[in-house]
Design an enzyme around this catalytic site. Structure first.
Site, PDB file in Angstrom:
ATOM      1  N   HIS A 104      -3.488  -5.616   0.991  1.00  9.75           N
ATOM      2  CA  HIS A 104      -2.807  -5.855   2.268  1.00  9.75           C
ATOM      3  C   HIS A 104      -2.731  -7.351   2.604  1.00  9.75           C
ATOM      4  O   HIS A 104      -3.591  -7.852   3.336  1.00  9.75           O
ATOM      5  CB  HIS A 104      -3.547  -5.140   3.399  1.00  9.75           C
ATOM      6  CG  HIS A 104      -3.352  -3.658   3.407  1.00  9.75           C
ATOM      7  ND1 HIS A 104      -2.327  -3.051   4.087  1.00  9.75           N
ATOM      8  CD2 HIS A 104      -4.049  -2.664   2.813  1.00  9.75           C
ATOM      9  CE1 HIS A 104      -2.395  -1.731   3.907  1.00  9.75           C
ATOM     10  NE2 HIS A 104      -3.434  -1.475   3.142  1.00  9.75           N
ATOM     11  N   GLU A 159      -0.769  -8.698   4.709  1.00  9.97           N
ATOM     12  CA  GLU A 159      -0.484  -8.864   6.140  1.00  9.97           C
ATOM     13  C   GLU A 159      -1.748  -8.808   6.983  1.00  9.97           C
ATOM     14  O   GLU A 159      -1.747  -9.224   8.133  1.00  9.97           O
ATOM     15  CB  GLU A 159       0.536  -7.798   6.590  1.00  9.97           C
ATOM     16  CG  GLU A 159      -0.028  -6.433   6.973  1.00  9.97           C
ATOM     17  CD  GLU A 159      -0.469  -5.582   5.788  1.00  9.97           C
ATOM     18  OE1 GLU A 159      -0.600  -6.112   4.658  1.00  9.97           O
ATOM     19  OE2 GLU A 159      -0.723  -4.382   6.006  1.00  9.97           O
ATOM     20  N   CYS A 191       0.841  -1.204   0.000  1.00  6.87           N
ATOM     21  CA  CYS A 191       0.000   0.000   0.000  1.00  6.87           C
ATOM     22  C   CYS A 191       0.880   1.260   0.000  1.00  6.87           C
ATOM     23  O   CYS A 191       1.543   1.542  -0.977  1.00  6.87           O
ATOM     24  CB  CYS A 191      -0.965  -0.046   1.190  1.00  6.87           C
ATOM     25  SG  CYS A 191      -2.330   1.128   1.039  1.00  6.87           S
TER      26      CYS A 191
END
Lengths: 79, 236
Positions: free
Chosen positions: B203, B205, B86
């Site tokens: 994302h 994660e 990002c």
């Protein structure tokens, strides 16, 4: 000495904010405004002995920091 | 294996990346402040999401000049694996470690939702455990994820297999309706010429545990662990 730096998106880059502003103006009843492009404006206060050197310094800063050459171009006015 | 999570002022997904690598993956992880000048011996570098420097000037524009970026550039130059997520992707583009730029989303809206992301290439340290064409369900949360590059650069990226992720529908089809931000060619992530630097807007994660709605992001981190293990970096 003062440098004015105008940063604008390159013509090939779509500007959704400018488009939205243009559409808003049209909906307000304005006619004769075919397009709007949004940009950024910077004023740099410079310690430079000449206009040429001020332009050189401003150009260096504009190309390295103020504008991203991938998407933007810039124009400088001195004085 | 050690992950370095770079922390800029305004990073806000640094703890997500730390949690995913340290607690979910079980690897060593350490925060690295943007004023640090070393990567603390890390094997992998993550540039996390957020709003570094408040997105002032342009997203990622100020962060590229942070002291730590000198070490990040050297790490990239030595072939070390770097993942930009990002805002981290935006920083990598501004730093010229990846080509192109991220523009304001085409519809001017901030998109916060899960999207389909198709793995286009598996020949990177972050996708070697995925399969080509695999569809990952990953969250996005950005206002400026509209990938742009000039036509020549775009053709180079496509012809050299450097488009790593594309937005897709649930069936893996690339379509305008599945493109949340207007990115050229539905591009969600790319890599550099050497393929060790990968950036993406979604994302992974935040998609490493079922409690978060998806575990599909784990494959990126599993991949880099496998990649380094096979290259012998773990022996050090």
């Amino acid at each position: 000495m003062r440098a004015r730096v105008f940063v604008t998106l390159k013509p090939s880059v779509f500007d959704p904010q400018g488009r939205t502003i243009a559409e808003s103006l049209h909906s307000m009843g304005y006619v004769g405004i075919s397009d709007v492009r949004q940009g950024k404006y910077f004023e740099l206060e410079l310690d430079a002995p000449s206009a040429d050197q001020a332009r050189e310094l401003a150009s260096d800063v504009a190309s390295r920091v103020l504008a991203n050459p991938v998407i933007e171009s810039y124009r400088i006015e001195i004085g | 294996m050690k992950f370095a999570v770079i922390v800029f002022p305004g990073s806000n997904c640094d703890h997500d990346a730390y949690h995913a690598t340290k607690h979910v993956l079980g690897q060593d992880a350490e925060f690295v402040w943007h004023k640090d000048t070393t990567l603390k011996g890390a094997d992998v570098v993550i540039l996390p999401g957020g709003f570094s420097y408040g997105d002032y000037l342009r997203t990622g524009a100020i962060a590229q000049f942070s002291p730590v970026m000198t070490a990040v550039r050297e790490f990239a130059g030595s072939g070390g694996p770097i993942l930009g997520i990002c805002n981290g992707f935006q920083v990598l583009c501004e730093a010229k470690l990846l080509p192109g730029a991220l523009l304001r989303n085409k519809d001017l809206k901030f998109h916060c939702e899960h999207v389909g992301v198709r793995v286009e290439q598996t020949s990177t340290p972050f996708t070697n455990r995925a399969s080509a064409g695999q569809v990952l369900k990953l969250p996005i949360a950005h206002g400026e994820g509209n990938y742009f590059a000039d036509q020549v650069t775009l053709e180079q990226l496509e012809s050299s297999g450097r488009v790593i992720f594309r937005y897709c529908d649930n069936g893996g089809r690339i379509a305008d309706e599945a493109n949340p931000n207007g990115s050229l060619n539905g591009i969600a992530g790319i890599c550099n010429d050497r393929r060790n630097v990968v950036g993406l807007m979604p994302h992974p994660e935040r998609a490493c545990e079922s409690a978060l709605g998806s575990e599909d992001g784990l494959v990126l981190f599993d991949s880099v662990v496998a990649s380094l293990a096979s290259s012998g970096a773990l022996m050090a």
